[in-house]
Design a protein around this motif. Structure first.
Motif, PDB file in Angstrom:
ATOM      1  N   ASP A 164      84.676 -23.226 -18.436  1.00  2.00           N
ATOM      2  CA  ASP A 164      84.626 -23.397 -16.988  1.00  2.00           C
ATOM      3  C   ASP A 164      85.558 -22.367 -16.347  1.00  2.00           C
ATOM      4  OD1 ASP A 164      84.740 -24.284 -14.396  1.00  2.00           O
ATOM      5  OD2 ASP A 164      85.703 -26.201 -14.853  1.00  2.00           O
ATOM      6  N   ARG A 176      92.905 -23.531 -11.358  1.00  2.00           N
ATOM      7  CA  ARG A 176      93.960 -24.016 -12.256  1.00  2.00           C
ATOM      8  C   ARG A 176      94.938 -22.907 -12.626  1.00  2.00           C
ATOM      9  NH1 ARG A 176      90.425 -28.224 -16.068  1.00  2.00           N
ATOM     10  NH2 ARG A 176      89.840 -29.560 -14.316  1.00  2.00           N
ATOM     11  N   ASN A 234      88.643 -33.008 -18.174  1.00  2.00           N
ATOM     12  CA  ASN A 234      89.115 -31.751 -17.611  1.00  2.00           C
ATOM     13  C   ASN A 234      88.378 -30.533 -18.137  1.00  2.00           C
ATOM     14  OD1 ASN A 234      91.244 -32.404 -15.679  1.00  2.00           O
ATOM     15  ND2 ASN A 234      92.035 -33.545 -17.427  1.00  2.00           N
ATOM     16  N   TYR A 285      84.932 -31.046 -15.780  1.00  2.00           N
ATOM     17  CA  TYR A 285      84.997 -31.450 -14.378  1.00  2.00           C
ATOM     18  C   TYR A 285      84.189 -30.613 -13.401  1.00  2.00           C
ATOM     19  CZ  TYR A 285      86.851 -31.260  -9.690  1.00  2.00           C
ATOM     20  OH  TYR A 285      86.965 -31.172  -8.352  1.00  2.00           O
ATOM     21  N   ARG A 286      84.459 -29.283 -13.415  1.00  2.17           N
ATOM     22  CA  ARG A 286      83.908 -28.490 -12.328  1.00  2.17           C
ATOM     23  C   ARG A 286      82.426 -28.208 -12.487  1.00  2.17           C
ATOM     24  NH1 ARG A 286      85.194 -22.856  -9.994  1.00  2.17           N
ATOM     25  NH2 ARG A 286      83.828 -22.550 -11.764  1.00  2.17           N
ATOM     26  N   SER A 287      81.979 -28.190 -13.763  1.00  2.00           N
ATOM     27  CA  SER A 287      80.604 -27.745 -14.022  1.00  2.00           C
ATOM     28  C   SER A 287      79.601 -28.868 -13.784  1.00  2.00           C
ATOM     29  CB  SER A 287      80.505 -27.216 -15.444  1.00  2.00           C
ATOM     30  OG  SER A 287      81.265 -28.011 -16.329  1.00  2.00           O
TER      31      SER A 287
END
Lengths: 413, 413
Positions: free
Chosen positions: A325, A330, B408, B411-413
């Protein structure tokens, strides 16, 4: 956990040449298990110059204390490395064990106890029964051979999934010298199985003080720039020995680390230290990807390194890498928490060649697809430009995977 | 990842009383998703005293910068909190967004922009479209009610698995006052979804400087003593407001934090802050166990806290807790890496009531079964006696599980 080799392991191993002046052999002393190779002995038939760097832990193991004490003498005749027991947090019994081991080794080799160096890896807090070494070391002292490097590297493996070896050569005053090194460690650094140990030997003739200066300078951008999990072992040990055998070829002893004759040697040594250090990261517990974090434009080099370590040690950055990702937010977070000077509006961040953020904002030409493509690779370069000065540092780490949690949640039980 | 509630969640929630002087309401402004509650507005009909503490990040979000700037005025009339976008690393656009939001809020409430406070949580690096707030805030300013605390806590949840509320009461000069607080955070602190935000309101009449002194002192052993993953958000915000409504009951305004009339209030406030902070830890991403790390006998309190944080942030300690493994060697490691004064031979370590190490060695009466029994519980107390001084600190954390990596990494994907 599987016993499979790290996907980041070298595809082939280098042929390790024999190195004049040092002989090695291994044996099964029964330290923790029966019939398992658990002791490596290195013998220098002529006194070798010695240098060392050790863990910064305030609770170092007994062998680390012992080596530090003997380092002042500058001379090594024997090194004893055992696995199965770290001899750490073992109090008075630990000191007695190092003394008894050194006594056995000194008797076997015919040298002073102050010329013996020790390293132990394994479970901590368990008393080490050093009486088990006595007869074994007598045999090892005579059994050693010069072409034993790969076997020696295998012998000191614990949770490592592959042996770590490296070799380089250089000329000193026109005479060719060789540097061989081995390392173990599969987490920079746990207090039990994954302690980092490395032993490097050259046949060059270099005085102890110069050798120490070379090693102390060389460790900064290499072994002190890798991190798997930010945890520091009680036992980390890196030692460099110079047998001086190249004197027979006419190499004149070098006593000053700043002597220009050492330039090529220094380069070769630093390259070898970097090679071994990166092999440790690439065998990081559970690692699937290696990450090189470069910070440029910080206030100074020390600030750059602290920012790079903040990024490299961040669980959120490392899990994002594991998840492929391109979560550059971050990275911003980790820059911000490092405590070093940084101005949001001057920051720029690259994943590989893809600039993802600039001038305190997402890059206007940001392409999620391009950034994600970088994250799919096995080696991930992350670069941060702070925009304040000329400080620069690179730190190497690996991703944080479920396998890391599995290995370290299940290890002792 | 599952949407299940943390096993460490409270079994029941406290009934939150109405608090005089503050009204709250929520709405869906469409910040990131349509038809999802994403904005909370708090309105103080009379000017409230305000205090705040914020992230130490060198790259704070635009709302953090905005709040710091307004804090000097000491007066609050409105607070606007949104989820879906953190307005962090958004540069000039970020500042424009806070200005526009404050302008909309000030117009809706009929106050100065300097009396507005803002907090944002969500993805970072995305410009926040503050025009979406305009009409919404007009409605919210009139729609608010005093008995809306539980709903407000739910409205600011993101990856939280339960809402975090707490209430306390105390007397000031014989007049009863109430303190209500809400918090969000499910990782102390990530730069995107898990940012820690907390808003505490009392009806006591306390001047801004005294309020700030109480909050700054209270945060040390509470919100500044919890860690989920050592990562510091760009947006952490804790604010304390005093509406002064208790003046109607005869409470005399207090202007000095050291006034003895505040003793009971201070105790109640600190207790509430601790309650909310522990609720954040107990909702730590992937958490299955809570760990209280107490360090005693350090050189001083600051050294004790650094050692406790070193233990609480160690991936190897946290994975051992996840694996229910009484691996006290990793605690020794973490003490050693903290960099504070420690002597191996004086260290003692307890898991719960079981002393596992003493005088630099494993406890002579060590029982693996007894130590393991402690690790099976949901709450794990770890205590370390350094044996050098009288410094003391307790830090709270959770275990490091595969679920943390999963949450974590994905999360973003």
């Amino acid at each position: 956990m599987s016993g499979s080799v790290s996907p980041l392991a070298p595809k082939t191993f280098v042929d390790m040449p024999a190195l004049r002046g040092v002989r090695m052999a291994t044996a099964a002393a029964g330290i923790k298990y029966k019939n398992r190779t658990d002791v490596l002995m290195m013998v220098f038939d002529e006194p070798a110059a010695v240098a060392g760097v050790f863990t910064r832990s305030k609770c170092p193991s007994a062998p680390v204390d012992f080596c530090r004490q003997n380092l002042g003498g500058g001379v090594a005749r024997a090194v004893v490395v055992n696995s199965g027991n770290a001899n750490a947090f073992t109090g008075k019994k630990g000191r007695e064990a190092t003394e008894l081991t050194a006594k056995s080794a000194a008797k076997a080799v015919g040298c002073a106890e102050s010329e013996v160096f020790l390293a132990s890896t394994g479970v901590i807090g368990e008393p080490l029964d050093a009486t088990k070494f006595a007869g074994v070391l007598d045999d090892l002292a005579t059994a050693g051979t010069e072409a034993f490097w790969f076997e020696a590297a295998k012998a000191i493996m614990t949770t490592d999934t592959y042996p770590k070896v490296a070799t380089r050569s250089a000329e000193i005053g026109g005479v060719k010298v060789t540097i061989n090194g081995i390392a173990k460690g599969a987490g920079m650094i746990a207090p039990d199985m994954a302690t980092m140990l490395s032993f490097v030997v050259t046949d060059a003739d270099i005085a102890p003080a110069a050798l120490q200066a070379l090693l102390s300078a060389g460790v900064g951008p290499t072994f002190n720039s890798v991190t798997v999990d930010s945890d520091t072992s009680t036992s980390d040990t890196l030692m460099l020995f110079a047998t001086g055998a190249a004197a027979a070829d006419g190499q004149q002893r070098v006593t000053d680390a700043s002597d220009a004759k050492l330039d090529a040697f220094r380069t070769a040594l630093n390259d070898l230290l970097r090679d071994l250090a990166l092999q440790v990261v690439r065998d990081g517990e559970g690692a699937r990807k290696m990450v090189a974090v470069t910070v440029e434009g910080a206030e100074n080099d020390a600030a750059a390194k602290r920012i790079a370590l903040s990024i490299a040690n961040s669980p959120l950055v490392k899990t994002a890498v594991a998840g492929e990702d391109a979560n550059w937010g971050r990275v911003v977070m980790a820059v911000g928490k490092a405590g070093e000077m940084a101005e949001r509006d001057r920051l720029a961040i690259w994943f590989g060649d893809v600039r993802v953020a600039v001038d305190g904002e997402r890059d206007p030409t940001y392409s999620e697809a391009a950034a994600t493509a970088v994250m799919k690779a096995q080696d991930i370069p992350i670069r941060v430009e702070i925009g304040l000065g000329s400080g620069r540092a690179t730190v190497f780490t690996c991703d944080l995977t479920k396998e890391y949690v599995e290995i370290n949640g299940d290890y002792r039980s």
